[in-house]
Enzyme design. Structure first.
Site, short mmCIF file in Angstrom:
data_model
loop_
_atom_site.label_atom_id
_atom_site.label_comp_id
_atom_site.label_asym_id
_atom_site.label_seq_id
_atom_site.Cartn_x
_atom_site.Cartn_y
_atom_site.Cartn_z
N GLU A 91 -0.58 6.46 -1.68
CA GLU A 91 -1.90 6.46 -2.51
C GLU A 91 -3.02 6.13 -1.94
O GLU A 91 -2.83 5.22 -0.92
CB GLU A 91 -1.71 5.36 -3.53
CG GLU A 91 -0.50 5.63 -4.73
CD GLU A 91 -0.09 4.31 -5.64
OE1 GLU A 91 -1.19 3.78 -5.68
OE2 GLU A 91 0.93 4.25 -5.99
N CYS A 104 -9.60 3.15 0.22
CA CYS A 104 -8.62 2.02 0.44
C CYS A 104 -7.18 3.01 0.60
O CYS A 104 -7.05 3.87 0.08
CB CYS A 104 -8.30 1.29 -0.87
SG CYS A 104 -7.11 0.12 -0.76
N CYS A 111 7.05 -0.73 1.29
CA CYS A 111 6.70 -1.89 2.23
C CYS A 111 8.01 -3.00 2.10
O CYS A 111 8.64 -3.06 1.06
CB CYS A 111 5.47 -2.80 1.46
SG CYS A 111 5.02 -4.18 2.35
N CYS A 115 6.63 -9.52 -1.49
CA CYS A 115 5.57 -10.20 -2.12
C CYS A 115 6.06 -10.18 -3.68
O CYS A 115 5.91 -9.05 -4.04
CB CYS A 115 4.04 -9.81 -1.98
SG CYS A 115 3.83 -10.18 -0.02
N CYS A 118 3.68 -7.87 -6.03
CA CYS A 118 3.18 -6.53 -5.76
C CYS A 118 4.33 -5.41 -5.91
O CYS A 118 5.34 -5.48 -5.85
CB CYS A 118 2.97 -6.71 -4.13
SG CYS A 118 2.44 -5.08 -3.40
N CYS A 332 -2.60 -1.12 -6.35
CA CYS A 332 -1.44 -0.60 -5.18
C CYS A 332 -0.30 -0.46 -5.72
O CYS A 332 0.38 -1.19 -6.29
CB CYS A 332 -1.49 -1.47 -4.06
SG CYS A 332 -2.96 -1.89 -3.33
N1 SAH Z 1 0.05 -5.96 3.21
C1 SAH Z 1 -1.10 -5.91 3.32
C2 SAH Z 1 -2.13 -5.04 2.48
C3 SAH Z 1 -1.52 -4.49 1.07
S1 SAH Z 1 -1.71 -5.32 -0.25
C4 SAH Z 1 -1.38 -7.51 2.48
O1 SAH Z 1 -0.46 -8.06 2.29
O2 SAH Z 1 -2.68 -7.82 2.94
C5 SAH Z 1 -3.64 -5.43 -0.68
C6 SAH Z 1 -3.97 -6.56 -1.45
O3 SAH Z 1 -3.68 -6.57 -2.56
C7 SAH Z 1 -3.15 -7.96 -0.67
O4 SAH Z 1 -3.91 -8.97 -0.79
C8 SAH Z 1 -2.17 -8.15 -1.72
O5 SAH Z 1 -1.42 -9.22 -1.58
C9 SAH Z 1 -2.65 -7.70 -3.07
N2 SAH Z 1 -2.08 -7.65 -4.28
C10 SAH Z 1 -0.93 -6.96 -4.15
N3 SAH Z 1 -0.41 -6.79 -5.58
C11 SAH Z 1 -1.12 -7.41 -6.21
C12 SAH Z 1 -1.46 -7.65 -7.72
N4 SAH Z 1 -0.31 -7.19 -8.58
N5 SAH Z 1 -2.45 -8.22 -7.93
C13 SAH Z 1 -3.68 -8.66 -7.26
N6 SAH Z 1 -3.56 -8.41 -5.92
C14 SAH Z 1 -2.17 -7.74 -5.74
#
Ligand code: SAH
Length: 344
Positions: A91, A104, A111, A115, A118, A332
């Site tokens: 995406e 973006c 991944c 987390c 996510c 994302c």
């Molecule tokens: N792997 C990288 C970049 C991708 S995620 C990282 O961890 O930074 C991009 C951003 O979106 C990161 O700050 C991630 O923690 C955040 N993110 C992921 N899922 C999310 C969600 N459900 N709500 C808000 N932020 C989220």
């Protein structure tokens, strides 16, 4: 013999390759410029002779993307679901601001970082994207929309520093004067906290804006949300961040996904303030996007404001991310997951 994938090469590698097959150096520059203008075939490279176009077509490959889905929000945000040549999907989100058009983009298919909040990590990592596949998202979105892309945000699906070689190669290409010529300062890279790679990036001579996904100011809470914290705890992470600032003199943005009842108390805001106020930092609060299966929810406007006030009164610049594309699946990983579920 497999064809050489030209967009996976840097300008210098392409030049070297052309010299090795007996072509003149200036041909590399001509072809490189066409690649980043978004041509999909050698036929379109009209300043090359017919003969040379045929020769290149036999030996080299120009990667392309297919748009599988495109959602346009009322606020101008466009979300693309792209299909790669092997059928995998990623995406990209093109945004519309007064001062330009940031995009973006994704760096991996899926991944492995795990987390808890996510959507991109559900199902793990399928594979890394090549430098050319990362660039293709920018090239295709620019061509499709007709916009000049002004900023690149490496914040889509994937952990950019877990695909270090391809991501840095991509940055060099997108930054190159004969490529898209986007300055390092207009490129942001977001990481979950790969401390060693942050230090390596600091040495790279590519002063991109670094965003660090912090999301919690103490180890117990951060480990419960982000498994990477077991490998690199906060002390180790901040050591790397401090090194990045020392080397590049660039302010770091700390991303903070605010989750109602989990990491949004005033006490926690105080801990976050203590960590960031003595450093060159900026905090970006992202009210968490609820993702099915995570159970996390945003706090209310009042709790978000209270959290922000603690930070600002303590002297740390804090922004709350505008929630663009709320009417589409702009967070994302959501579009890709939905597509996989519906088995399209
Ligand atoms: N792997 C990288 C970049 C991708 S995620 C990282 O961890 O930074 C991009 C951003 O979106 C990161 O700050 C991630 O923690 C955040 N993110 C992921 N899922 C999310 C969600 N459900 N709500 C808000 N932020 C989220």
């Amino acid at each position: 013999m497999s064809k050489v994938r030209l967009k996976d090469l840097t300008f210098d590698e392409l030049t070297e390759y052309f010299l090795s097959i007996g072509l003149k150096k200036y041909r590399a520059r001509q072809v490189y410029e066409w690649l980043y203008k978004g041509v999909e075939s050698f036929e379109e490279m009209t300043n090359l002779s017919k003969e040379l176009r045929c020769q290149l077509d036999e030996m080299c490959h120009i990667s392309t993307l297919k748009v599988l889905d495109k959602q346009v929000s009322v606020d101008g945000t466009v979300k693309y679901l792209f299909e790669l040549e092997d059928g995998e999907t990623v995406e990209s989100v093109l945004m519309e601001y007064k001062h330009g058009h940031p995009i973006c983009i994704s760096t991996q298919v899926g991944c492995n970082m795990g987390c808890k909040f996510c959507a991109s990590t559900v199902g793990g990592k399928v594979r890394d994207l090549t430098a050319g596949e990362i660039a293709d998202q920018v090239i295709f979105a620019s061509k499709d929309s007709g916009f000049t892309i002004t900023n690149i945000v490496l914040m889509g699906i994937g952990e950019p520093l877990d695909n270090y070689e391809n991501v840095t190669k991509f940055i060099r290409n997108i930054n190159h004067y004969a490529g898209m010529n986007i300055g390092a300062r207009h490129i942001s890279l977001s990481t979950c906290g790969q401390a060693e790679k942050i230090e390596r990036l600091a040495e790279e001579g590519l002063p991109v804006t670094l965003s660090v996904s912090l999301h919690a100011p103490n180890d117990a809470l951060r480990t419960s949300l982000m498994p990477i914290n077991k490998k690199y705890n906060l002390k180790r992470l901040f050591e790397a961040c401090d090194y990045y600032v020392e080397k590049t003199n660039r302010r770091i943005t700390y991303e903070y996904a605010l989750i109602g009842g989990v990491n949004d108390s005033e006490e926690i805001a105080g801990q976050l303030l203590a960590l960031t106020k003595k450093r060159l930092s900026h905090i970006n609060i992202i009210p968490v996007n609820s993702v099915e299966s995570t159970g996390f929810k945003k706090g209310n406007a009042e709790s978000i404001n209270k959290f922000r006030t603690v930070l600002e009164q303590g002297g740390v610049t804090t922004t709350v991310r505008r929630e663009l594309g709320n009417d589409i699946d702009a967070a994302c990983g959501q579009l890709r997951r939905r597509h996989a579920r519906e088995g399209k």
